[in-house]
Design a protein around this motif. Structure first.
Motif, PDB file in Angstrom:
ATOM      1  N   THR A  28       0.926  -1.027   0.018  1.00  0.00           N
ATOM      2  CA  THR A  28      -0.038  -0.170  -0.040  1.00  0.00           C
ATOM      3  C   THR A  28       0.831   1.185   0.060  1.00  0.00           C
ATOM      4  O   THR A  28       0.570   2.263  -0.748  1.00  0.00           O
ATOM      5  CB  THR A  28      -0.912   0.134   1.326  1.00  0.00           C
ATOM      6  OG1 THR A  28      -1.464  -1.312   1.032  1.00  0.00           O
ATOM      7  CG2 THR A  28      -1.984   1.135   1.189  1.00  0.00           C
ATOM      8  N   ALA A  29       1.909   1.152   0.812  1.00  0.00           N
ATOM      9  CA  ALA A  29       3.051   2.545   0.855  1.00  0.00           C
ATOM     10  C   ALA A  29       3.457   2.682  -0.520  1.00  0.00           C
ATOM     11  O   ALA A  29       3.773   3.771  -1.079  1.00  0.00           O
ATOM     12  CB  ALA A  29       3.792   2.167   1.853  1.00  0.00           C
ATOM     13  N   ILE A  30       3.980   1.703  -1.213  1.00  0.00           N
ATOM     14  CA  ILE A  30       4.659   1.839  -2.492  1.00  0.00           C
ATOM     15  C   ILE A  30       3.466   2.365  -3.415  1.00  0.00           C
ATOM     16  O   ILE A  30       3.945   3.086  -4.236  1.00  0.00           O
ATOM     17  CB  ILE A  30       5.253   0.268  -2.875  1.00  0.00           C
ATOM     18  CG1 ILE A  30       6.381   0.011  -2.083  1.00  0.00           C
ATOM     19  CG2 ILE A  30       5.569   0.525  -4.459  1.00  0.00           C
ATOM     20  CD1 ILE A  30       6.824  -1.228  -2.241  1.00  0.00           C
ATOM     21  N   GLY A  31       2.349   1.960  -3.455  1.00  0.00           N
ATOM     22  CA  GLY A  31       1.310   2.192  -4.220  1.00  0.00           C
ATOM     23  C   GLY A  31       0.933   3.570  -4.131  1.00  0.00           C
ATOM     24  O   GLY A  31       0.845   4.355  -5.098  1.00  0.00           O
ATOM     25  N   ILE A  32       0.973   4.012  -2.852  1.00  0.00           N
ATOM     26  CA  ILE A  32       0.520   5.475  -2.791  1.00  0.00           C
ATOM     27  C   ILE A  32       1.759   6.518  -3.058  1.00  0.00           C
ATOM     28  O   ILE A  32       1.376   7.425  -3.683  1.00  0.00           O
ATOM     29  CB  ILE A  32       0.133   5.573  -1.169  1.00  0.00           C
ATOM     30  CG1 ILE A  32      -1.186   4.937  -0.706  1.00  0.00           C
ATOM     31  CG2 ILE A  32       0.167   7.165  -0.851  1.00  0.00           C
ATOM     32  CD1 ILE A  32      -1.379   5.023   0.632  1.00  0.00           C
ATOM     33  N   GLY A  33       2.826   5.908  -2.762  1.00  0.00           N
ATOM     34  CA  GLY A  33       4.113   6.538  -3.198  1.00  0.00           C
ATOM     35  C   GLY A  33       3.959   7.068  -4.391  1.00  0.00           C
ATOM     36  O   GLY A  33       4.489   7.898  -5.163  1.00  0.00           O
ATOM     37  N   TYR A  34       3.961   5.782  -5.444  1.00  0.00           N
ATOM     38  CA  TYR A  34       3.743   6.112  -6.832  1.00  0.00           C
ATOM     39  C   TYR A  34       3.025   6.810  -7.337  1.00  0.00           C
ATOM     40  O   TYR A  34       3.127   7.642  -8.218  1.00  0.00           O
ATOM     41  CB  TYR A  34       3.516   4.537  -7.379  1.00  0.00           C
ATOM     42  CG  TYR A  34       3.424   4.591  -8.754  1.00  0.00           C
ATOM     43  CD1 TYR A  34       4.463   4.588  -9.949  1.00  0.00           C
ATOM     44  CD2 TYR A  34       2.246   4.276  -9.425  1.00  0.00           C
ATOM     45  CE1 TYR A  34       4.574   4.684 -11.013  1.00  0.00           C
ATOM     46  CE2 TYR A  34       1.994   4.480 -10.752  1.00  0.00           C
ATOM     47  CZ  TYR A  34       3.235   4.701 -11.592  1.00  0.00           C
ATOM     48  OH  TYR A  34       3.231   4.625 -12.998  1.00  0.00           O
TER      49      TYR A  34
END
Length: 62
Positions: free
Chosen positions: A45-51
């Motif tokens: 989730t953190a990687i997706g939001i950061g992207y």
């Protein structure tokens, strides 16, 4: 003479640093705490939001 004292100090340093890092073995199992099952989901989730946030800022700059 200088080279001989350098070897002696180097050997003493290696021996002392080895003694300082010596650690007694643990008798208790350190894996008593289970790994949280939500951590992989949190990382994804953190990687997706950061992207998406980075993508949004890149679109605004153009």
């Amino acid at each position: 003479m200088k080279n001989n004292s350098k070897k002696i100090y180097s050997l003493a340093f290696v021996l002392v640093s080895g003694l300082l890092q010596a650690q007694e073995p643990f008798t208790d199992d350190v894996q008593d705490v289970p790994v949280n099952d939500y951590l992989p989901l949190l990382f994804i989730t953190a990687i997706g939001i950061g992207y998406f946030v980075i993508k949004k800022f890149q679109i605004k700059e153009q």
